[in-house]
Design a protein around this motif. Structure first.
Motif, PDB file in Angstrom:
ATOM      1  N   ALA A   5       0.804  -1.171  -0.269  1.00 26.97           N
ATOM      2  CA  ALA A   5      -0.102  -0.251  -0.341  1.00 26.97           C
ATOM      3  C   ALA A   5       0.754   1.600  -0.104  1.00 26.97           C
ATOM      4  N   ARG A   6       2.178   1.636   0.826  1.00 32.62           N
ATOM      5  CA  ARG A   6       2.860   2.607   0.890  1.00 32.62           C
ATOM      6  C   ARG A   6       3.867   2.305  -0.022  1.00 32.62           C
ATOM      7  N   ALA A   7       4.169   1.444  -1.232  1.00 37.41           N
ATOM      8  CA  ALA A   7       4.725   1.177  -2.744  1.00 37.41           C
ATOM      9  C   ALA A   7       3.858   1.481  -3.729  1.00 37.41           C
ATOM     10  N   LEU A   8       2.419   1.694  -3.555  1.00 37.86           N
ATOM     11  CA  LEU A   8       1.264   1.954  -4.680  1.00 37.86           C
ATOM     12  C   LEU A   8       1.196   3.989  -4.368  1.00 37.86           C
ATOM     13  N   ARG A   9       1.361   4.201  -3.298  1.00 39.39           N
ATOM     14  CA  ARG A   9       1.090   5.043  -2.880  1.00 39.39           C
ATOM     15  C   ARG A   9       2.223   6.353  -2.657  1.00 39.39           C
ATOM     16  N   ALA A  10       3.827   5.960  -2.893  1.00 44.22           N
ATOM     17  CA  ALA A  10       4.873   6.459  -2.740  1.00 44.22           C
ATOM     18  C   ALA A  10       4.697   6.702  -5.395  1.00 44.22           C
ATOM     19  N   PHE A  11       4.721   5.862  -5.716  1.00 41.86           N
ATOM     20  CA  PHE A  11       4.972   5.211  -7.286  1.00 41.86           C
ATOM     21  C   PHE A  11       3.196   6.957  -7.214  1.00 41.86           C
ATOM     22  N   LEU A  12       2.261   6.601  -7.381  1.00 46.06           N
ATOM     23  CA  LEU A  12       1.205   7.596  -7.559  1.00 46.06           C
ATOM     24  C   LEU A  12       1.578   9.303  -7.315  1.00 46.06           C
ATOM     25  N   ALA A  13       2.578   8.686  -5.941  1.00 45.24           N
ATOM     26  CA  ALA A  13       2.778  10.872  -5.550  1.00 45.24           C
ATOM     27  C   ALA A  13       3.205  11.147  -6.523  1.00 45.24           C
ATOM     28  N   LEU A  14       4.859  10.001  -6.773  1.00 45.99           N
ATOM     29  CA  LEU A  14       6.340  10.204  -8.036  1.00 45.99           C
ATOM     30  C   LEU A  14       4.931  11.031  -9.377  1.00 45.99           C
ATOM     31  N   VAL A  15       4.320  10.491  -9.580  1.00 48.71           N
ATOM     32  CA  VAL A  15       3.955  10.443 -11.306  1.00 48.71           C
ATOM     33  C   VAL A  15       3.206  11.790 -11.653  1.00 48.71           C
ATOM     34  N   PRO A  16       2.824  12.672 -11.619  1.00 43.01           N
ATOM     35  CA  PRO A  16       2.491  13.700 -11.383  1.00 43.01           C
ATOM     36  C   PRO A  16       3.621  14.850 -11.647  1.00 43.01           C
ATOM     37  N   GLY A  17       4.726  14.590 -10.777  1.00 40.08           N
ATOM     38  CA  GLY A  17       6.075  15.432 -10.467  1.00 40.08           C
ATOM     39  C   GLY A  17       7.468  14.455 -11.734  1.00 40.08           C
ATOM     40  N   HIS A  18       6.955  13.362 -12.205  1.00 38.51           N
ATOM     41  CA  HIS A  18       8.530  13.224 -12.927  1.00 38.51           C
ATOM     42  C   HIS A  18       7.995  12.306 -13.704  1.00 38.51           C
ATOM     43  N   GLY A  19       6.440  11.926 -14.291  1.00 38.50           N
ATOM     44  CA  GLY A  19       5.744  11.314 -15.351  1.00 38.50           C
ATOM     45  C   GLY A  19       5.880   9.777 -15.088  1.00 38.50           C
ATOM     46  N   HIS A  20       5.146   8.930 -15.560  1.00 35.60           N
ATOM     47  CA  HIS A  20       5.076   8.254 -15.449  1.00 35.60           C
ATOM     48  C   HIS A  20       6.111   6.859 -15.886  1.00 35.60           C
ATOM     49  N   ARG A  21       6.832   7.288 -16.892  1.00 35.30           N
ATOM     50  CA  ARG A  21       8.229   6.631 -17.713  1.00 35.30           C
ATOM     51  C   ARG A  21       8.988   6.553 -15.815  1.00 35.30           C
ATOM     52  N   THR A  22       9.658   7.350 -15.677  1.00 35.67           N
ATOM     53  CA  THR A  22      10.668   7.838 -14.706  1.00 35.67           C
ATOM     54  C   THR A  22       9.996   7.268 -13.376  1.00 35.67           C
ATOM     55  N   ALA A  45       8.103  12.992  -0.384  1.00 32.56           N
ATOM     56  CA  ALA A  45       7.868  12.818   0.920  1.00 32.56           C
ATOM     57  C   ALA A  45       6.543  10.874   1.516  1.00 32.56           C
ATOM     58  N   GLU A  46       5.989  11.323   0.290  1.00 32.11           N
ATOM     59  CA  GLU A  46       5.309   9.320   0.564  1.00 32.11           C
ATOM     60  C   GLU A  46       7.227   8.385   0.018  1.00 32.11           C
ATOM     61  N   LEU A  47       7.545   8.867  -0.844  1.00 30.64           N
ATOM     62  CA  LEU A  47       8.733   7.702  -1.406  1.00 30.64           C
ATOM     63  C   LEU A  47       9.393   7.751   0.197  1.00 30.64           C
ATOM     64  N   GLU A  48       9.808   8.488   0.569  1.00 34.30           N
ATOM     65  CA  GLU A  48      10.678   8.569   2.017  1.00 34.30           C
ATOM     66  C   GLU A  48       9.450   7.792   2.786  1.00 34.30           C
ATOM     67  N   ALA A  49       8.200   7.955   3.143  1.00 36.64           N
ATOM     68  CA  ALA A  49       7.705   7.330   4.247  1.00 36.64           C
ATOM     69  C   ALA A  49       7.280   5.496   3.460  1.00 36.64           C
ATOM     70  N   TYR A  50       7.854   5.374   2.565  1.00 40.90           N
ATOM     71  CA  TYR A  50       7.970   3.673   2.473  1.00 40.90           C
ATOM     72  C   TYR A  50       9.590   3.224   1.931  1.00 40.90           C
ATOM     73  N   LEU A  51      10.081   4.070   2.127  1.00 41.43           N
ATOM     74  CA  LEU A  51      11.655   3.638   2.398  1.00 41.43           C
ATOM     75  C   LEU A  51      12.145   3.216   3.735  1.00 41.43           C
ATOM     76  N   SER A  52      11.428   4.088   4.646  1.00 43.21           N
ATOM     77  CA  SER A  52      11.204   3.856   5.732  1.00 43.21           C
ATOM     78  C   SER A  52      10.100   2.699   6.211  1.00 43.21           C
ATOM     79  N   HIS A  53       9.054   2.247   6.207  1.00 45.33           N
ATOM     80  CA  HIS A  53       8.331   1.042   6.046  1.00 45.33           C
ATOM     81  C   HIS A  53       9.200  -0.612   5.131  1.00 45.33           C
ATOM     82  N   GLU A  54      10.193  -0.389   4.576  1.00 41.96           N
ATOM     83  CA  GLU A  54      10.743  -0.868   4.101  1.00 41.96           C
ATOM     84  C   GLU A  54      11.213  -1.337   4.700  1.00 41.96           C
ATOM     85  N   ARG A  55      12.352  -0.572   4.982  1.00 41.03           N
ATOM     86  CA  ARG A  55      13.087  -1.149   6.061  1.00 41.03           C
ATOM     87  C   ARG A  55      12.877  -1.339   7.413  1.00 41.03           C
TER      88      ARG A  55
END
Length: 248
Positions: free
Chosen positions: A54-71, A234-244
Motif C-alpha cells: 500500500a505504501r509502495a502504491l502511494r509512493a508511485f502515484l505521488a511520484l507520477v505527477p512530478g516525474h512522469g509515469h516512465r520515470t 515525502a511518500e517515497l521516504e515513507a515507503y523507504l522507512s516502511h521498507e526498512r
C-alpha cells in the motif's frame, strides 16, 4: 535480511485498488512492472498484499505527477530491486530538468521584456513599417549578418515573403518580431532547435501579448511540478522507512 511481508495485515488486490480508483488489473500490472514488491500467494494461488504494498502504491502515484509515469516506474523498480542510489539519480535528473525548464522560461520572459515595440515612429520606422523591410536593414538593426537571417529562415525562425518583382525577402511586422525574439534568445545561448518551438508558440498565440497568458500558465505548471516532486519525495521516504522496518 528478507522482508517479513506476512507480519502485516493481508490485503487483496481489490483493497489496494479501491482506495485509488484503480482496477485490480492495474494493481497486478504494477506488480509485474516492479512498481510494487512481489506479492505473497495463498495456498490457492491468490495474491496477498500488505501495508508495504500500500505504501509502495502511494509512493508511485505521488511520484507520477512530478516525474512522469516512465520515470516514476523506474524509480520504484530501482527501489524494489535494492538500487536506491539509482532511484536517487533518477530523481536528481528530474530536478535538473525542472531547473532547466525554469531557466528556459526566464530566458523567454527576458527576451520578451527586451523586445522593442514592432511599431515605432522614430529611426526604426523603416524597419517596422507595415510594408515590411528587407534583409539588409533588418540585419543592420539587429547587428547581425544577412547570412544569419537566412540561416534562421532555414531553421523556421523567420518566414519572410518574397517580393514578386525582385524576389527579395520582405520581412513584415511579425517577421521582425520573430527575428528580434530569436536574436535575444541566441544572445542568451539558446540553440536554434530550442528557439524554434518558442517562436512557434508566439505565432500560435497571435503575438506577444496573448503569449503572456501562456507564460503565466507555464509558471503555474512548473510550480505544480515542483510541489508534486515534494509530495512524491515525502511518500517515497515513507515507503523507504516502511521498507526498512519490514526488513527487520
Amino acid at each position: 535480511m528478507g522482508r517479513n511481508l506476512q507480519s502485516s495485515e493481508r490485503l487483496r488486490p481489490v483493497d489496494l485498488a479501491r482506495g485509488h480508483g484503480l482496477s485490480t488489473q492495474a494493481i497486478r500490472n504494477y506488480e509485474e512492472a516492479g512498481i510494487l514488491p512481489a506479492a505473497a500467494r495463498t495456498p490457492h494461488g491468490y495474491r496477498t498484499y500488505t501495508s508495504l504494498h500500500a505504501r509502495a502504491l502511494r509512493a508511485f502515484l505521488a511520484l507520477v505527477p512530478g516525474h512522469g509515469h516512465r520515470t516514476a516506474t523506474s524509480i520504484m523498480r530501482a527501489v524494489n530491486e535494492g538500487a536506491a542510489e539509482e532511484a536517487f539519480r533518477l530523481i536528481d535528473e528530474s530536478h535538473v530538468q525542472l531547473l532547466d525548464d525554469r531557466r528556459t522560461l526566464q530566458a523567454v520572459e527576458s527576451a520578451l521584456r527586451d523586445l522593442a515595440p514592432t511599431t515605432t515612429s522614430g529611426p526604426d520606422a523603416a524597419v517596422s513599417a507595415p510594408r515590411g523591410t528587407f534583409i539588409g536593414p533588418l540585419a543592420e538593426e539587429l547587428g547581425i549578418r544577412p547570412a544569419t537571417l537566412r540561416a534562421w529562415e532555414r531553421a523556421g525562425l523567420v518566414r519572410p515573403r518574397r517580393d514578386p518583382l525582385t524576389g527579395y525577402r520582405v520581412y513584415d511586422d511579425a517577421d521582425v518580431r520573430d527575428a528580434r525574439l530569436a536574436h535575444q534568445l541566441r544572445r542568451g545561448g539558446y540553440l536554434l532547435e530550442r528557439i524554434a518551438p518558442l517562436i512557434a508558440q508566439v505565432r500560435a498565440a497571435g503575438g506577444l501579448e496573448p503569449l503572456e497568458g501562456a507564460l503565466c500558465d507555464w509558471h503555474g505548471r512548473l510550480s505544480a511540478r515542483g510541489r508534486a516532486m515534494l509530495t512524491g519525495a515525502a511518500e517515497l521516504e515513507a515507503y523507504l522507512s516502511h521498507e526498512r522496518a519490514a526488513d527487520t
